[in-house]
Design an enzyme around this catalytic site. Structure first.
Site, PDB file in Angstrom:
ATOM      1  CG  ASP A 212      -1.806   1.166   1.364  1.00 12.08           C
ATOM      2  OD1 ASP A 212      -2.736   1.255   0.544  1.00 12.08           O
ATOM      3  OD2 ASP A 212      -1.603   2.030   2.251  1.00 12.08           O
ATOM      4  CD  GLU A 248      -2.091   2.576  -3.792  1.00 11.41           C
ATOM      5  OE1 GLU A 248      -3.126   3.190  -4.083  1.00 11.41           O
ATOM      6  OE2 GLU A 248      -1.436   2.829  -2.750  1.00 11.41           O
TER       7      GLU A 248
END
Ligand code: QV4
Ligand code: CA
Length: 519
Positions: A212, A248
């Protein structure tokens, strides 16, 4: 096989591109906000038999519990510690799920939130998913433990302490993303804690991580962390397998931080793919399906072997993150299925299928005021189980796109054509296109406002095939459309623009065996 050998030769970082999927499976499904118990059952009863390669799970780490608004989905992106109790279940349930999924050859990829802890305004107390005490104001997270000197505030140069300008790479990496307390990842102690968390999951049997907010971490810091990760558990994976890493990084162009800075560390999410595919299928800004002839690197996307691709993700399906209004979701089911069909038929990238829940959308000034709503849940905030209806769809607001026949069958199509090149391209210079994958599969799509009627070269062996979009191959026959391919590989296609799904897909496993026709 070749990939495995090469990975061995070139060592570590290259290996982190490999998702280690079993049985030649090729796609990941993101079971967004599902409970571990339900994922375990889904692996056994559906994902393994239908050929899904792996599941991306929601963050398993302890998070803040937000009550205003009421338990939003995004609370799980605000860690309190690396304890493993979350809205999806306990550590025991997590462990059981990983074991059961691995036992049927379905890999688990963890959404790892390591850039930050909870928001600076997160308060103090034990409103956290394992009930652990923390004090956001003092930056005190005793259960890790992290304390004020483990955060970046000294390094961040903006007056607010927030990322104010995405053109300044120092702000993006060292300041707070939407007030989230930013970890000082150059500190060895912080790295050690993150590595311990990830290694614990690896030892439990996970196959890799979605990392993330990677854009907000320095590639050099990530590199030292990834280098210290254990090899995958030899209970399920070959000796020496490195965890799969996909980062990401939202790179739509126009910012100084680019996806390519992360290529040496693993794969990267290709957000251009999601936003462009939506625009093409919606026919916005004069986009046409025929332009997909050089889809992939030809559209200035990253190299195929670096890309994780998707039609939508949990952020851009509700206006978070980036990608814009063009992004297609289950709310636009007809176009969505067509976009999913295109993605899964096309050789570019590693494909991720989104599996969502419904919520009450309420648009005001073009923004969904309810974009925060969490998964279907009981009054006390606990997530509801996913019930399966007699027709195999899901109930209680779980959308389960991965169970839609058209999507599920295209996941199988992709497995069948894996490794085959794009072939036999045809288009009408507008929105009717067709292409194959070597001699193993062929798809035809009609997104024009009139019928398609064409005889095309499919590259397939002669015979009768079931279209896997309008139906299935079942006990020697087709429940949907049937296609005749002549001995030269040619077939006549008719697709009405009024069809529920104006596209057709056939592959060598959807071919009827001769005996069933001649007997
Ligand atoms: C708000 C204000 C702040 C203010 C603060 C005051 O925005 O300016 O300082 O209040 O307390 C939630 C709220 C957000 C709130 C924040 C902190 O939505 O309004 O700040 O919490 O309390 C998800 C959601 C975010 C959510 C976050 C944490 O999308 O809305 O923030 O979880 O709960 C960029 C990044 C990219 C990121 C994307 C969304 O480059 O990395 O934005 N995507 C990933 C995840 C995403 C997640 C995060 C990163 C953060 O996919 O789901 O954000 O972990 O493009
Ligand atoms: Ca950071």
């Amino acid at each position: 096989m070749k990939l495995v050998v090469l990975a061995g030769l070139f060592g570590l970082t290259f290996g982190q591109n490999d998702p280690h999927m079993k049985h030649e499976r090729t796609s990941i499904v993101h079971l967004f906000e599902w409970r571990w118990e339900d994922i375990a059952t889904e692996c056994e009863r559906y994902l393994a038999p239908k050929g899904f390669g792996g599941v991306q799970i929601s963050p398993p780490s302890e998070s803040i519990v937000v009550t205003n608004p009421w338990q939003p989905w995004w609370q799980r992106y605000q860690p309190i510690s690396y304890n493993l109790c979350s809205r999806s279940g306990t550590e025991e349930e997590l462990k059981d799920m990983i074991t059961r999924c691995n036992n049927v050859g379905v890999n688990i990829y963890v959404d790892a939130v390591i850039n930050h802890m909870c928001g600076a305004g997160g308060g103090e107390g034990n409103h956290s998913s394992c009930g652990t005490y923390f004090n956001a104001h003092k930056k005190d997270f005793p259960s890790v433990p992290f304390s004020s000197w483990d955060f970046n505030d000294g390094k961040c140069k903006t007056a607010s302490g927030e990322i104010e300008n995405y053109n300044d790479i120092f702000q993006v990496r060292d300041c707070r993303l939407v007030s989230l307390l930013d970890l000082a990842m150059e500190k060895d102690y912080v790295r050690v804690k993150i590595v311990e968390y990830m290694n614990k999951l690896i030892d439990m049997g996970v196959a890799g991580f979605r990392v993330d907010a990677s854009k907000h971490m320095w590639p050099g810091d990530l590199s030292t962390i990834f280098d210290r990760l254990n090899n995958l558990s030899t209970r399920w994976f070959p000796t020496g397998s490195k965890p799969f890493i996909y980062q990401e990084v939202i790179d739509l162009g126009g910012e100084p931080i680019q996806a390519k800075e992360y290529f040496d560390l693993g794969r990267v999410t290709e957000f251009k793919y999601s936003s462009k595919l939506g625009a093409v299928v919606r026919k916005w800004k004069n986009e046409k399906l025929c332009y997909l002839k050089n889809w992939g690197e030809g559209w200035a996307f990253m190299p195929s072997d670096k890309a994780v691709v998707f039609v939508d993700n949990h952020d851009n399906q509700r206006g978070h993150g980036a990608g814009g209004a063009s992004v297609l979701t289950f709310w636009d089911a007809r176009l969505y299925k067509m976009a999913m069909g295109l993605m899964l038929a096309h050789p570019y990238g590693l494909t991720r299928v989104m599996s969502s829940y419904q919520w009450d959308r309420r648009f005001e000034n073009g923004k969904d005021q309810n974009d925060w709503i969490g998964p279907p849940s009981h009054g006390n905030g606990s997530t509801k189980a996913v019930p399966i209806n007699p027709d195999t769809t899901c109930g209680e607001g779980w959308v389960c796109e991965h169970r839609w026949r058209q999507i599920r069958n295209m996941v199988a199509f992709r497995n069948v054509v894996h490794g085959q090149p794009l072939s036999n391209w045809w288009d009408n210079s507008k929105n009717q296109i067709a292409f194959g994958r070597g001699s193993r599969g062929f798809t035809v799509i009609n997104n024009d406002d009139w019928n398609l009627s064409e005889t095309l070269n499919t590259g397939l062996p002669g015979g009768t095939y079931c279209d896997v979009i309008s139906g299935d191959k079942l006990s020697g026959g087709c429940t949907g459309k049937q296609l005749e391919v002549d001995k030269d590989g040619r077939a006549y296609f008719f697709i009405s623009n009024k069809d529920e799904d104006p596209f057709i897909a056939v592959h060598t496993d959807s071919k009827l065996s001769k005996s069933s026709c001649t007997l």
